[in-house]
Design a protein around this motif. Structure first.
Motif, PDB file in Angstrom:
ATOM      1  N   LEU A   1       0.830  -1.209   0.000  1.00 15.25           N
ATOM      2  CA  LEU A   1       0.000   0.000   0.000  1.00 15.25           C
ATOM      3  C   LEU A   1       0.861   1.255   0.000  1.00 15.25           C
ATOM      4  O   LEU A   1       0.570   2.223  -0.718  1.00 15.25           O
ATOM      5  N   ALA A   2       1.926   1.258   0.805  1.00 19.64           N
ATOM      6  CA  ALA A   2       2.820   2.423   0.848  1.00 19.64           C
ATOM      7  C   ALA A   2       3.508   2.611  -0.498  1.00 19.64           C
ATOM      8  O   ALA A   2       3.674   3.746  -0.969  1.00 19.64           O
ATOM      9  N   TRP A   3       3.908   1.495  -1.145  1.00 20.08           N
ATOM     10  CA  TRP A   3       4.554   1.600  -2.455  1.00 20.08           C
ATOM     11  C   TRP A   3       3.600   2.161  -3.496  1.00 20.08           C
ATOM     12  O   TRP A   3       3.970   3.028  -4.291  1.00 20.08           O
ATOM     13  N   MET A   4       2.342   1.691  -3.500  1.00 20.36           N
ATOM     14  CA  MET A   4       1.365   2.200  -4.464  1.00 20.36           C
ATOM     15  C   MET A   4       1.082   3.678  -4.228  1.00 20.36           C
ATOM     16  O   MET A   4       0.981   4.464  -5.178  1.00 20.36           O
ATOM     17  N   GLY A   5       0.983   4.069  -2.954  1.00 22.53           N
ATOM     18  CA  GLY A   5       0.761   5.481  -2.659  1.00 22.53           C
ATOM     19  C   GLY A   5       1.917   6.347  -3.120  1.00 22.53           C
ATOM     20  O   GLY A   5       1.713   7.425  -3.693  1.00 22.53           O
ATOM     21  N   ALA A   6       3.156   5.879  -2.890  1.00 22.61           N
ATOM     22  CA  ALA A   6       4.320   6.640  -3.334  1.00 22.61           C
ATOM     23  C   ALA A   6       4.377   6.734  -4.849  1.00 22.61           C
ATOM     24  O   ALA A   6       4.738   7.779  -5.413  1.00 22.61           O
ATOM     25  N   MET A   7       4.012   5.652  -5.535  1.00 24.55           N
ATOM     26  CA  MET A   7       4.028   5.658  -6.994  1.00 24.55           C
ATOM     27  C   MET A   7       3.018   6.659  -7.549  1.00 24.55           C
ATOM     28  O   MET A   7       3.310   7.405  -8.493  1.00 24.55           O
ATOM     29  N   LEU A   8       1.816   6.680  -6.962  1.00 25.28           N
ATOM     30  CA  LEU A   8       0.775   7.595  -7.456  1.00 25.28           C
ATOM     31  C   LEU A   8       1.083   9.048  -7.111  1.00 25.28           C
ATOM     32  O   LEU A   8       0.642   9.959  -7.817  1.00 25.28           O
ATOM     33  N   LYS A   9       1.835   9.291  -6.040  1.00 22.31           N
ATOM     34  CA  LYS A   9       2.164  10.659  -5.644  1.00 22.31           C
ATOM     35  C   LYS A   9       3.414  11.194  -6.347  1.00 22.31           C
ATOM     36  O   LYS A   9       3.686  12.394  -6.276  1.00 22.31           O
ATOM     37  N   SER A  10       4.151  10.312  -6.986  1.00 23.65           N
ATOM     38  CA  SER A  10       5.424  10.711  -7.590  1.00 23.65           C
ATOM     39  C   SER A  10       5.195  11.517  -8.864  1.00 23.65           C
ATOM     40  O   SER A  10       4.553  11.037  -9.819  1.00 23.65           O
ATOM     41  N   GLY A  11       5.705  12.725  -8.882  1.00 24.03           N
ATOM     42  CA  GLY A  11       5.616  13.532 -10.098  1.00 24.03           C
ATOM     43  C   GLY A  11       6.412  12.938 -11.245  1.00 24.03           C
ATOM     44  O   GLY A  11       6.013  13.042 -12.410  1.00 24.03           O
ATOM     45  N   ALA A  12       7.539  12.287 -10.924  1.00 22.90           N
ATOM     46  CA  ALA A  12       8.352  11.669 -11.976  1.00 22.90           C
ATOM     47  C   ALA A  12       7.583  10.569 -12.687  1.00 22.90           C
ATOM     48  O   ALA A  12       7.707  10.386 -13.906  1.00 22.90           O
ATOM     49  N   SER A  13       6.774   9.808 -11.940  1.00 20.38           N
ATOM     50  CA  SER A  13       6.004   8.737 -12.568  1.00 20.38           C
ATOM     51  C   SER A  13       5.008   9.291 -13.577  1.00 20.38           C
ATOM     52  O   SER A  13       4.859   8.759 -14.684  1.00 20.38           O
ATOM     53  N   TRP A  14       4.338  10.361 -13.217  1.00 23.43           N
ATOM     54  CA  TRP A  14       3.361  10.951 -14.145  1.00 23.43           C
ATOM     55  C   TRP A  14       4.052  11.622 -15.326  1.00 23.43           C
ATOM     56  O   TRP A  14       3.500  11.668 -16.424  1.00 23.43           O
ATOM     57  N   ARG A  15       5.257  12.146 -15.121  1.00 27.17           N
ATOM     58  CA  ARG A  15       6.002  12.709 -16.255  1.00 27.17           C
ATOM     59  C   ARG A  15       6.388  11.609 -17.235  1.00 27.17           C
ATOM     60  O   ARG A  15       6.380  11.822 -18.452  1.00 27.17           O
ATOM     61  N   HIS A  16       6.735  10.437 -16.724  1.00 26.77           N
ATOM     62  CA  HIS A  16       7.030   9.305 -17.603  1.00 26.77           C
ATOM     63  C   HIS A  16       5.796   8.911 -18.418  1.00 26.77           C
ATOM     64  O   HIS A  16       5.899   8.612 -19.615  1.00 26.77           O
ATOM     65  N   ALA A  17       4.640   8.913 -17.758  1.00 30.45           N
ATOM     66  CA  ALA A  17       3.415   8.587 -18.487  1.00 30.45           C
ATOM     67  C   ALA A  17       3.117   9.635 -19.552  1.00 30.45           C
ATOM     68  O   ALA A  17       2.705   9.304 -20.679  1.00 30.45           O
ATOM     69  N   LEU A  18       3.345  10.909 -19.222  1.00 29.05           N
ATOM     70  CA  LEU A  18       3.119  11.969 -20.200  1.00 29.05           C
ATOM     71  C   LEU A  18       4.066  11.814 -21.385  1.00 29.05           C
ATOM     72  O   LEU A  18       3.687  12.063 -22.539  1.00 29.05           O
ATOM     73  N   TYR A  19       5.300  11.375 -21.123  1.00 29.72           N
ATOM     74  CA  TYR A  19       6.267  11.174 -22.204  1.00 29.72           C
ATOM     75  C   TYR A  19       5.750  10.152 -23.210  1.00 29.72           C
ATOM     76  O   TYR A  19       5.859  10.344 -24.424  1.00 29.72           O
ATOM     77  N   THR A  20       5.178   9.039 -22.728  1.00 24.44           N
ATOM     78  CA  THR A  20       4.694   8.014 -23.642  1.00 24.44           C
ATOM     79  C   THR A  20       3.553   8.521 -24.518  1.00 24.44           C
ATOM     80  O   THR A  20       3.402   8.066 -25.656  1.00 24.44           O
ATOM     81  N   LEU A  21       2.774   9.479 -24.000  1.00 24.49           N
ATOM     82  CA  LEU A  21       1.664  10.020 -24.789  1.00 24.49           C
ATOM     83  C   LEU A  21       2.141  11.061 -25.792  1.00 24.49           C
ATOM     84  O   LEU A  21       1.669  11.118 -26.930  1.00 24.49           O
ATOM     85  N   VAL A  22       3.087  11.895 -25.376  1.00 26.14           N
ATOM     86  CA  VAL A  22       3.578  12.969 -26.258  1.00 26.14           C
ATOM     87  C   VAL A  22       4.521  12.410 -27.319  1.00 26.14           C
ATOM     88  O   VAL A  22       4.517  12.871 -28.470  1.00 26.14           O
ATOM     89  N   GLN A  23       5.311  11.416 -26.941  1.00 27.13           N
ATOM     90  CA  GLN A  23       6.326  10.921 -27.867  1.00 27.13           C
ATOM     91  C   GLN A  23       5.737  10.146 -29.040  1.00 27.13           C
ATOM     92  O   GLN A  23       6.346  10.093 -30.112  1.00 27.13           O
ATOM     93  N   PHE A  24       4.547   9.571 -28.860  1.00 25.35           N
ATOM     94  CA  PHE A  24       3.956   8.770 -29.933  1.00 25.35           C
ATOM     95  C   PHE A  24       3.670   9.588 -31.197  1.00 25.35           C
ATOM     96  O   PHE A  24       4.158   9.240 -32.281  1.00 25.35           O
ATOM     97  N   PRO A  25       2.891  10.697 -31.131  1.00 31.12           N
ATOM     98  CA  PRO A  25       2.669  11.455 -32.375  1.00 31.12           C
ATOM     99  C   PRO A  25       3.953  12.028 -32.943  1.00 31.12           C
ATOM    100  O   PRO A  25       4.114  12.113 -34.166  1.00 31.12           O
ATOM    101  N   TRP A  26       4.879  12.420 -32.060  1.00 26.20           N
ATOM    102  CA  TRP A  26       6.152  12.950 -32.562  1.00 26.20           C
ATOM    103  C   TRP A  26       6.951  11.863 -33.267  1.00 26.20           C
ATOM    104  O   TRP A  26       7.596  12.108 -34.295  1.00 26.20           O
ATOM    105  N   ALA A  27       6.924  10.642 -32.733  1.00 29.54           N
ATOM    106  CA  ALA A  27       7.651   9.543 -33.370  1.00 29.54           C
ATOM    107  C   ALA A  27       7.058   9.219 -34.737  1.00 29.54           C
ATOM    108  O   ALA A  27       7.804   8.923 -35.686  1.00 29.54           O
ATOM    109  N   VAL A  28       5.740   9.273 -34.849  1.00 32.30           N
ATOM    110  CA  VAL A  28       5.106   9.038 -36.153  1.00 32.30           C
ATOM    111  C   VAL A  28       5.556  10.092 -37.153  1.00 32.30           C
ATOM    112  O   VAL A  28       5.924   9.777 -38.300  1.00 32.30           O
ATOM    113  N   PHE A  29       5.543  11.342 -36.731  1.00 31.09           N
ATOM    114  CA  PHE A  29       5.947  12.435 -37.631  1.00 31.09           C
ATOM    115  C   PHE A  29       7.420  12.319 -38.022  1.00 31.09           C
ATOM    116  O   PHE A  29       7.767  12.380 -39.215  1.00 31.09           O
TER     117      PHE A  29
END
Length: 441
Positions: free
Chosen positions: A112-140
């Motif tokens: 539970l503590a690990w899941m809470g830390a993962m969801l609170k981590s700004g770095a984790s959400w930045r990694h998720a944002l990278y996968t969304l932004v990088q896809f259209p750029w990679a296609v282009f």
């Protein structure tokens, strides 16, 4: 020898790179690595995008139940794992060095503590944002790079394979235009030559286009997969705090050692001498008087040691009269003549003033002990929001911060207050050390 080596290396580089950069770019290893990065980018981006969209959507849909939380945590953990791959790919193919993001701060062991830390981590959400932004750029970038690269090389080498059309396709060459009545083919020597020249232009321009595309990729990796500025600043402040604590502890140990080995030992001996003098006062007054006279000299020596120790903690002249007088006093104790020039419109805060004083004091001690100089100079001035210190000497040079000497410790102490130490000391001299401190008036 170092100069000769550098010159020889430069000559070898000139022989190796006689072609201009614009002409050798299509065959350089760097260009092919960047093109390989773009080629790999599309399939990897598809996998990352699919993972993030699928798992995050599933987790968000399951948030009405408890299952959504572990699914989202697993989704972010997968994104962080993909981030390791992307940083390695950028480092290996683009030469982009990106530090790892800040680690998870798990308060206590447990899922539970690990899941809470993962969801609170700004770095984790930045990694998720990278996968969304990088896809259209990679296609282009994949579409542009592959189109230009294949078109350029195909047209450039057209004189080598144009015979395929009349031999196997029943046509004169590449068809530019055709309808029921008229067709235009690239089949004569002039047209073939112009086609190859156009291909040459495409071939020469494509590596620079791919380099521009991968520059954007590098920015995405640095901005979203590396440590945030805030976390980097926190780490820097923690390191600086450790340096300050270590310095303070070392100063306390030095003061304790100086008191124990110096003034304290001298005062103990003085007390014993006075005790002996007291015992001899009636039996041998002359011997007692001599002992009291010697004790008087010991008192003066002990007082001088205590003054020196107090000056090492914080000199009174610095508090009363400022840097100009305090540095002049330090310069007067140096073994070589020192010119001191202080040009300040006002006094900085006592903390910065004290750091500046001890910085110059330690640098002048180095001049006395190690430089072999005949003269030295100290200049202090203000430049915008920085307090500038410069200590120069005409000694033998060779001072180096990286050798772990006193200069390294001094640089660490300055860094703890957002200061900078720059050493310019070639072998044979002269030596110039510049220190910058924040101006806090």
């Amino acid at each position: 020898m170092a100069t000769e080596y550098g010159q020889g290396y430069a000559h070898r580089s000139e022989r190796h790179h006689r072609l201009p950069a614009a002409l050798r770019a299509p065959v350089e290893a760097r260009s092919w690595r960047e093109f390989g990065y773009v080629l790999l980018g599309l399939p990897i981006a598809i996998v990352l995008f699919t993972w993030t969209v699928t798992t995050v959507s599933l987790g968000a849909g399951l948030l009405v139940t408890f299952l959504g939380i572990p699914v989202l945590a697993a989704a972010l953990a997968g994104c962080r794992g993909f981030g390791v791959l992307e940083r390695a790919r950028a480092r290996g193919l683009l030469g982009v060095e990106v530090a790892d993001p800040e680690p998870l701060r798990v308060a206590k062991p447990g899922a539970l503590a690990w899941m809470g830390a993962m969801l609170k981590s700004g770095a984790s959400w930045r990694h998720a944002l990278y996968t969304l932004v990088q896809f259209p750029w990679a296609v282009f970038s994949f579409s542009v790079a592959v189109s230009f690269w294949t078109c350029g090389w195909a047209l450039l080498t057209y004189p080598l394979w144009f015979w395929v059309f009349p031999a196997y396709a029943g046509e004169g060459g590449i068809q530019l235009y055709g309808d029921a009545h008229h067709s235009v083919y690239l089949d004569n020597p002039f047209e073939i030559t112009v086609t190859a020249l156009i291909g040459l232009v495409f071939t020469l321009a494509t590596p620079w286009l791919v380099r521009a595309l991968t520059t954007v990729d590098g920015l995405l990796v640095r901005g979203l997969l590396g440590p945030s500025r805030l976390s980097a600043r926190v780490v820097e402040l923690e390191s600086d705090r450790g340096a300050v604590v270590d310095t303070a502890a070392a100063d306390l140990r030095r003061i304790e050692r100086d008191l124990h080995d110096g003034a304290q030992a001298r005062l103990v001996a003085l007390a014993m001498d006075l005790g002996l003098a007291k015992e001899k006062l009636r039996e041998d007054p002359r011997a007692a008087a001599r002992m009291v006279e010697e004790a008087h000299g010991e008192v003066k020596t002990a007082l001088q040691e205590l003054r020196d120790l107090a000056r090492g903690i914080h000199p009174a002249v610095l508090t009363d009269r400022g840097l100009d007088a305090a540095l002049s006093a330090v310069a007067s104790r140096c073994t070589v003549p020192v010119r001191v020039e202080v040009d300040l419109p006002a006094r900085p805060t006592p903390a910065i003033e004290g750091i500046a004083y001890f910085t110059v004091s330690e640098l002048l001690q180095n001049v006395s002990k190690h430089s072999g100089a005949r003269t030295a100079s100290v200049d202090v001035w203000r430049s915008e929001d920085r307090l500038m210190l410069q200590v120069s000497d005409d000694g033998v040079g060779g001072a180096d911060v990286s050798r772990g000497s006193g200069l390294a410790g001094l640089a660490a102490r300055l860094d703890a207050v957002d200061g900078v130490l720059v050493v310019d000391s070639p072998a044979g001299g002269p030596t110039r050390v510049i220190a910058e401190l924040p101006w806090r008036g």
